[in-house]
Motif scaffolding. Structure first.
Motif, PDB file in Angstrom:
ATOM      1  N   UNK A 197     121.885  59.737 -20.839  1.00 13.74           N
ATOM      2  CA  UNK A 197     121.740  58.368 -20.324  1.00 13.74           C
ATOM      3  C   UNK A 197     122.957  57.992 -19.490  1.00 13.74           C
ATOM      4  N   UNK A 198     124.158  58.302 -19.987  1.00 10.77           N
ATOM      5  CA  UNK A 198     125.373  57.968 -19.237  1.00 10.77           C
ATOM      6  C   UNK A 198     125.405  58.678 -17.894  1.00 10.77           C
ATOM      7  N   UNK A 199     124.974  59.932 -17.878  1.00 11.90           N
ATOM      8  CA  UNK A 199     124.974  60.689 -16.631  1.00 11.90           C
ATOM      9  C   UNK A 199     123.915  60.152 -15.674  1.00 11.90           C
ATOM     10  N   UNK A 200     122.759  59.734 -16.218  1.00  9.85           N
ATOM     11  CA  UNK A 200     121.710  59.156 -15.375  1.00  9.85           C
ATOM     12  C   UNK A 200     122.217  57.890 -14.691  1.00  9.85           C
ATOM     13  N   UNK A 201     122.908  57.043 -15.437  1.00 11.66           N
ATOM     14  CA  UNK A 201     123.462  55.811 -14.867  1.00 11.66           C
ATOM     15  C   UNK A 201     124.499  56.154 -13.790  1.00 11.66           C
ATOM     16  N   UNK A 202     125.300  57.193 -14.049  1.00  9.73           N
ATOM     17  CA  UNK A 202     126.300  57.577 -13.048  1.00  9.73           C
ATOM     18  C   UNK A 202     125.631  58.104 -11.778  1.00  9.73           C
ATOM     19  N   UNK A 203     124.580  58.912 -11.954  1.00 10.06           N
ATOM     20  CA  UNK A 203     123.882  59.490 -10.800  1.00 10.06           C
ATOM     21  C   UNK A 203     123.196  58.416  -9.951  1.00 10.06           C
ATOM     22  N   UNK A 204     122.553  57.478 -10.615  1.00 15.55           N
ATOM     23  CA  UNK A 204     121.817  56.442  -9.897  1.00 15.55           C
ATOM     24  C   UNK A 204     122.748  55.355  -9.374  1.00 15.55           C
ATOM     25  N   UNK A 205     123.958  55.317  -9.912  1.00 10.34           N
ATOM     26  CA  UNK A 205     124.899  54.300  -9.479  1.00 10.34           C
ATOM     27  C   UNK A 205     124.698  53.015 -10.260  1.00 10.34           C
ATOM     28  N   UNK A 229     128.383  60.333  -5.394  1.00  7.46           N
ATOM     29  CA  UNK A 229     129.230  59.191  -5.012  1.00  7.46           C
ATOM     30  C   UNK A 229     128.462  57.893  -5.298  1.00  7.46           C
ATOM     31  N   UNK A 230     128.137  57.658  -6.559  1.00  8.22           N
ATOM     32  CA  UNK A 230     127.198  56.579  -6.903  1.00  8.22           C
ATOM     33  C   UNK A 230     127.689  55.170  -6.623  1.00  8.22           C
ATOM     34  N   UNK A 231     129.003  54.970  -6.506  1.00  5.76           N
ATOM     35  CA  UNK A 231     129.510  53.615  -6.259  1.00  5.76           C
ATOM     36  C   UNK A 231     129.562  53.264  -4.772  1.00  5.76           C
ATOM     37  N   UNK A 232     129.197  54.222  -3.917  1.00  7.42           N
ATOM     38  CA  UNK A 232     129.247  53.992  -2.468  1.00  7.42           C
ATOM     39  C   UNK A 232     127.879  54.290  -1.862  1.00  7.42           C
ATOM     40  N   UNK A 233     126.861  53.473  -2.160  1.00  5.48           N
ATOM     41  CA  UNK A 233     125.513  53.742  -1.648  1.00  5.48           C
ATOM     42  C   UNK A 233     125.365  53.361  -0.176  1.00  5.48           C
ATOM     43  N   UNK A 234     124.192  53.645   0.367  1.00  5.80           N
ATOM     44  CA  UNK A 234     123.830  53.163   1.706  1.00  5.80           C
ATOM     45  C   UNK A 234     123.092  51.843   1.547  1.00  5.80           C
ATOM     46  N   UNK A 235     123.492  50.847   2.352  1.00  7.42           N
ATOM     47  CA  UNK A 235     122.968  49.486   2.205  1.00  7.42           C
ATOM     48  C   UNK A 235     122.358  49.014   3.520  1.00  7.42           C
ATOM     49  N   UNK A 236     121.115  48.553   3.459  1.00  2.90           N
ATOM     50  CA  UNK A 236     120.461  47.928   4.607  1.00  2.90           C
ATOM     51  C   UNK A 236     120.961  46.488   4.692  1.00  2.90           C
ATOM     52  N   UNK A 237     121.544  46.120   5.830  1.00  4.65           N
ATOM     53  CA  UNK A 237     122.285  44.866   5.982  1.00  4.65           C
ATOM     54  C   UNK A 237     121.403  43.755   6.559  1.00  4.65           C
ATOM     55  N   UNK A 238     121.527  42.554   5.963  1.00  4.05           N
ATOM     56  CA  UNK A 238     120.885  41.374   6.557  1.00  4.05           C
ATOM     57  C   UNK A 238     121.769  40.836   7.666  1.00  4.05           C
ATOM     58  N   UNK A 239     121.255  40.878   8.883  1.00  5.18           N
ATOM     59  CA  UNK A 239     121.962  40.323  10.035  1.00  5.18           C
ATOM     60  C   UNK A 239     120.911  39.757  10.982  1.00  5.18           C
ATOM     61  N   UNK A 240     120.749  38.418  10.991  1.00  8.28           N
ATOM     62  CA  UNK A 240     119.701  37.810  11.816  1.00  8.28           C
ATOM     63  C   UNK A 240     119.851  38.080  13.299  1.00  8.28           C
ATOM     64  N   UNK A 241     121.049  38.519  13.742  1.00  9.42           N
ATOM     65  CA  UNK A 241     121.230  38.806  15.164  1.00  9.42           C
ATOM     66  C   UNK A 241     120.705  40.195  15.538  1.00  9.42           C
TER      67      UNK A 241
END
Length: 430
Positions: free
Chosen positions: A328-336, A361-373
């Protein structure tokens, strides 16, 4: 008293460090990571001046300083401005922006490839289920080929990136549940250093783990509100029915154990036999984790589903005793801490949705950004591995978003995950 304006136009010569600015030009036309940000250095001010804009929109409420006072006008004739040459710092910013654009293109291509492979896998799984009794040997062989393809990808890639898929890429919940569980389980098994044969058996077990539900009426399997006690008892029989089907198909003992025991819990609270940890197959105990997680995120009624962040938090806070602790701990680490599908706020106040997480690198995911411009169809995806100044500071529920942000980010009603298996195919067939 009039309310303070949300933004004001400030001449570029009055910019200073600490102002929160909005660049009203295309994201591709400047060197910054985002269109809106707080100025942190004189180099950034110089880079903004080179954009050729006369004024810049500033958010006073988000700024640490006030704009500089206007320059004192002199009576002397104004000399024409010398042609500006780019400093090494500005050239470095432009080079970094080019790298960001290249990474964005790669990220989009990877997601498109995942969607293509997921659709192919889902159609394969649908055919396997449809032909299971009329052509059992052929169906099992197809499942083995699908699992082998996924296994090849796991073994090729040192770092496995789990991607969030579109809501309706598959359409049939049963198939993408089995695929979700297979993807997450095989990833976890690799991190646990399981053997190739064990990962293969896990993949097969996940493909068939709910096959016993074929014997349960659809009105019970797909019921979107609370089951009666009798309905609950009948639904729990799917593990037993699945075991019988697995035996008829001559599946391996390891696979049959997964089918029979994927709802057994380490503390004895599971079903059908209330087995405790020492009596549960090590393979089944892994599937119990990923199956629980996916069931929490994808309930029959989407309104009852937990967000990925909530599901992970709930499992850790309330269900730890039900699972193998190390797994469980490893799963949480893998998924971030913030799994794909989680709505997040970044350290600069930007809102976004996690769309991919790298298992290493679970603490540094890829994030889709909200930017109305930026048009929604061209939304920026930031890989936080390459954005060291940005961190995730909070997880939000979709209901906390303003309507325009919700529409832009389009939080998934159902969570579907996959990883790119195309690379493995290309290496096998260059």
């Amino acid at each position: 008293m009039c309310a303070a304006p949300i933004t004001v136009d400030v001449p570029v010569e009055q910019l200073c460090i600490g102002l929160y600015v909005h660049l009203d030009i295309s994201w591709l036309e400047h060197s910054f990571a985002l269109n809106s940000f707080k100025i942190k250095s004189q180099d950034e001010i110089t880079a903004i001046r080179h954009l050729g804009l006369k004024t810049i929109r500033v958010s006073p409420a988000k700024s640490d300083n006030r704009p500089l006072p206007p320059p004192v006008k002199t009576a002397e004739p104004v000399e024409p401005e010398p042609v500006m040459t780019l400093s090494p710092e500005e050239l470095a910013l432009i080079a970094e922006k080019k790298s960001r654009i290249e990474r964005l293109i790669r990220e989009r291509n990877a997601i498109a490839q995942c969607e293509k492979q997921l659709l192919k896998a889902a159609n394969t799984l649908k055919n396997i289920t449809r032909n299971l009794f009329s052509r059992p040997q052929e169906s099992v062989r197809e499942a083995e080929q699908l699992v082998q393809q996924m296994l090849d990808s796991l073994l090729v890639d040192k770092d496995i990136a789990i991607h969030l898929m579109n809501d309706k890429i598959v359409g049939e919940e049963a198939y993408y549940h089995s695929l979700n569980v297979a993807v997450l389980t095989m990833m976890l098994a690799k991190e646990l250093a399981f053997s190739e044969d064990d990962i293969r058996q896990l993949g097969m077990g996940c493909m068939f783990h709910d096959i016993g539900k074929i014997e349960i009426p659809d009105r019970i399997v797909n019921k979107s509100f609370a089951l009666t006690k009798a309905e609950q008892n009948l639904l729990q029989m799917h593990s037993h029915y699945g075991q019988q089907i697995g035996e008829k198909l001559n599946l391996s003992k390891g696979v049959i154990d997964i089918i029979a025991q994927h709802h057994e819990m380490a503390d004895g609270s599971g079903y059908p036999q209330q087995l405790k940890a020492e009596r549960i197959s090590p393979l089944a105990s892994i599937v119990a984790i990923t199956n629980t997680y996916d069931n929490l995120c994808n309930k029959p009624n989407p309104a009852d589903s937990l967000s990925p962040y909530e599901a992970m938090s709930y499992m850790f806070a309330n269900q730890r005793k039900q699972f193998d602790a190390a797994a469980l701990n490893l799963f949480i680490r893998c998924m971030g801490v913030y799994p794909p599908g989680t709505i997040v706020k970044l350290s600069d106040g930007t809102l976004g949705m996690v769309v991919a997480v790298n298992s290493s690198k679970p603490l540094r995911p890829s994030v889709l950004i909200y930017d109305p411009s930026v048009p929604k169809s061209e939304a920026i995806i930031l890989d936080l591995i390459h954005e060291p100044i940005l961190d995730i500071t909070a997880s939000l529920k979709p209901g906390q978003l303003a309507p325009e942000v919700y529409d832009y980010l389009s939080p998934r009603k159902r969570m579907t995950y996959f990883f790119d298996t195309e690379k493995a195919e290309k290496q096998k067939h260059p």
